[in-house]
Design a protein around this motif. Structure first.
Motif, PDB file in Angstrom:
ATOM      1  N   TRP A  21       0.831  -1.207   0.000  1.00  0.00           N
ATOM      2  CA  TRP A  21       0.000   0.000   0.000  1.00  0.00           C
ATOM      3  C   TRP A  21       0.866   1.258   0.000  1.00  0.00           C
ATOM      4  N   HIS A  47       3.164   1.614  -3.284  1.00  0.00           N
ATOM      5  CA  HIS A  47       2.430   2.103  -4.455  1.00  0.00           C
ATOM      6  C   HIS A  47       1.889   3.516  -4.244  1.00  0.00           C
ATOM      7  N   GLU A  91      -0.268   4.723  -2.088  1.00  0.00           N
ATOM      8  CA  GLU A  91      -1.683   4.910  -1.755  1.00  0.00           C
ATOM      9  C   GLU A  91      -1.864   5.849  -0.563  1.00  0.00           C
ATOM     10  N   VAL A  99     -10.170   4.351 -11.786  1.00  0.00           N
ATOM     11  CA  VAL A  99      -8.747   4.213 -11.465  1.00  0.00           C
ATOM     12  C   VAL A  99      -7.991   3.349 -12.464  1.00  0.00           C
ATOM     13  N   GLU A 151      -5.128  -1.723 -13.776  1.00  0.00           N
ATOM     14  CA  GLU A 151      -4.007  -2.147 -12.935  1.00  0.00           C
ATOM     15  C   GLU A 151      -4.259  -1.832 -11.457  1.00  0.00           C
ATOM     16  N   ARG A 152      -4.624  -0.599 -11.177  1.00  0.00           N
ATOM     17  CA  ARG A 152      -4.866  -0.229  -9.785  1.00  0.00           C
ATOM     18  C   ARG A 152      -6.115  -0.930  -9.242  1.00  0.00           C
ATOM     19  N   TYR A 153      -7.094  -1.134 -10.111  1.00  0.00           N
ATOM     20  CA  TYR A 153      -8.312  -1.799  -9.659  1.00  0.00           C
ATOM     21  C   TYR A 153      -8.033  -3.244  -9.235  1.00  0.00           C
ATOM     22  N   ARG A 186      -5.271  -4.473  -8.188  1.00  0.00           N
ATOM     23  CA  ARG A 186      -4.506  -4.442  -6.936  1.00  0.00           C
ATOM     24  C   ARG A 186      -5.445  -4.206  -5.748  1.00  0.00           C
TER      25      ARG A 186
END
Length: 567
Positions: free
Chosen positions: A88, A91, A93, A229, A232-234, A236
């Motif tokens: 988290w 990346h 976040e 988003v 890729e981010r989804y 994850r």
């Protein structure tokens, strides 16, 4: 266990260190000693916590891989949790931790709801937090600024939603403005503390007003225009919420199938109940018929208390093992100012703070019951209260970190949604009104699957859909679906759509988690045939504690039917 294995001892220390580094977490899980403090939400604070987590990951990796199945479970669960925290932060976040529902901003406000304000010490802790509200918000702003500078600003819709919340909390009708009334109701004879509370409340509201100014004047001009988003981010985020990899295209297609199944069933039940009315007209009847509503709030709370007691009496020992310490579910009225609806607050580790449902009812003179019965089963027993309380009672089997810190919505919300469906199977919806309420609840969760995946991945509504076939998903279309198919009013639909866009992949966890549990149940039935025992199946699911869906599948597939009992 006569002495704690190394992994359990490590997990104990980790919880202690998490509480010290995150007082917000400490208050949430009921660990005393930190209730006057705030987290350091600056980039430096996040890096310090990351270094602590990485040190525990190295220590865990150095432990021998021996021991029984519970030690193996503790190692796997702790490793996954530590890896997710590391991922988290790595990346970034923490630098875009701003959304309408579950970001640090909401945690700063909501922590006051679970603080012990029964005596002077608790009020002194709350006052200290109010007096230092500017400090926690300053650290938070520095992380958001770092994200903005790195090109990681969140979407405009989320910025505007949080700015609005900040202004509400800063206003004269906010929770913070009403704390003086709460102090007076506590019956404390301390004029000095009362005076200090007044100044602290003004300071907190001023800090929140300044934070709203910051969001609108400084952050908003650089906010992202797009809500979604991306894939890729989804994916994850889906792994984080479900503890499993998903095929979003398969889940999207299944979501549409589930919507159609639920709509057909709702049409049948509504016609059986009122043959001359459409489903929409039946829903309106259930919402407006005085005979199907109760006055708010005292009468409503009493109905919900009776419902919880009845559920425990009917099902404990028959379909569930229920530890004695969680046989009572408290039902409470939430402080004013929060979002409408129901939520569950778990028991503290020592059960001194019992688990309970908290209702925010608003100002409506009467409350329809048709949906509330299903919601009560979801939030209370046999939903979150049984699931979370059960794992709390497994202190000699599940590690402290597992019990106190780990939460996969796929498991937790999946179980609670499964509980709603199960209660119909067990005959606990004694009126068709309540079956319709359950179906409406599940329709909303099924809509979440297609809306969430569709909006974040930029998909189109398929041919044959009941609304806007061929159009690309966006916020307005999500609102239309929630109004038309899930029977939400306009304000709630707007709020829900904004929630999904700011909290990617969390909304799909309910239905996909329920589907996973139902699949495991059907597999167990096929494997054991006439010997299948529902109570044993529930025990096996619950005794895993909250785990990712991949791990749940592995454990349920290898354990015998008659496994460890909790009492």
């Amino acid at each position: 266990m006569s002495s704690a294995p190394a992994v359990f001892a490590l997990a104990d220390r980790f919880v202690t260190d998490v509480a010290a580094s995150s007082p917000l977490t400490a208050t949430r899980i009921g660990m005393a000693g930190h209730d006057h403090l705030w987290d350091d939400l600056s980039p430096e604070g996040h890096q310090q916590r990351l270094a602590m987590v990485e040190s525990y990951r190295r220590a865990l990796g150095a432990l021998p891989a021996d021991g029984d199945e519970w030690e193996a479970l503790a190692r796997e669960v702790l490793a996954a949790h530590l890896d997710e925290v590391i991922d988290w932060v790595e990346h970034g976040e923490h630098l875009r931790d701003l959304d309408s529902t579950a970001s640090s901003f909401q945690h700063i406000r909501d922590v006051f709801d679970v603080m012990d304000l029964s005596g002077p010490e608790g009020w002194a802790n709350a006052i200290r937090r109010l007096e230092t509200m500017d400090q926690v918000l300053a650290g938070y702003r520095s992380s958001l600024d770092a994200g903005r500078s790195a090109g990681m600003a969140v979407a405009r819709r989320q910025v505007l939603a949080v700015a609005h919340q900040a202004r509400v909390h800063a206003g004269p009708q906010s929770f913070f403005a009403g704390l003086g009334d709460g102090f007076d109701l506590a019956g404390l004879d301390d004029a000095s503390l009362r005076h200090r509370l007044e100044g602290a409340s003004r300071h907190a509201r001023t800090s929140l007003e300044e934070f709203a100014d910051y969001l609108e004047q400084d952050y908003l001009p650089g906010a992202a225009a797009e809500d979604g988003v991306g894939r890729e981010r989804y994916l994850r985020a889906a792994r984080e919420h479900l503890g499993a990899e998903i095929d979003p295209d398969e889940a999207y297609a299944w979501g549409w199938e589930e919507i159609e199944r639920l709509r057909r069933r709702l049409t049948v039940i509504a016609a059986e109940m009122e043959p001359d009315l459409t489903p929409d007209e039946v829903i309106n009847l259930l919402r407006t018929d005085p005979a199907r509503t109760v006055p708010a709030p005292d009468a409503f709370l009493e109905v919900m208390r009776e419902r919880q007691q009845r559920a425990v009496e009917h099902l404990a020992g028959r379909h569930f093992d229920v530890p004695e310490r969680i046989r009572e579910v408290t039902v409470n009225l939430a402080p004013p100012g929060g979002p409408l609806g129901a939520s569950y607050v778990p028991p503290s580790e020592d059960f001194q703070r019992p688990g309970g449902i908290w209702y925010s009812l608003g100002s409506a003179p009467r409350i329809p019951l048709y949906e509330e019965i299903s919601i009560a089963y979801h939030e209370g027993f046999p939903g979150h209260h049984l699931q979370i309380g059960y794992q709390q009672a497994l202190g000699d089997r599940l590690s402290r970190a597992h019990r106190m810190l780990v939460w996969y919505p796929g498991y937790g919300e999946g179980w609670a949604l499964y509980a709603e469906r199960l209660m119909e199977e067990l005959g606990e919806f004694e009126r068709p009104d309540y079956v319709i309420g359950m179906l409406v609840s599940h329709l909303m969760r099924a809509c979440r699957v297609v809306i969430d995946i569709g909006c974040h991945l930029g998909l189109r509504v398929p041919a044959g859909a009941p609304l806007a076939a061929g159009e690309t998903w966006d916020h307005d279309l999500a609102v239309a679906y929630l109004e038309r198919l899930a029977f939400l009013d306009s304000d709630f639909a707007q709020s829900e759509a904004t929630r999904y866009l700011g909290w990617p992949a969390q909304a799909i966890a309910y239905k996909l988690g329920e589907r996973a549990i139902l699949e495991l149940r059907e597999e167990a039935k096929a494997k054991t045939g006439a010997a299948f025992d529902l109570r044993s199946f529930h025990r096996r699911v619950l005794e895993t504690g909250n785990v990712g869906l991949e791990l749940l599948r592995r454990r349920i597939g290898t354990q015998p039917q008659d496994s460890f009992r909790v009492g």
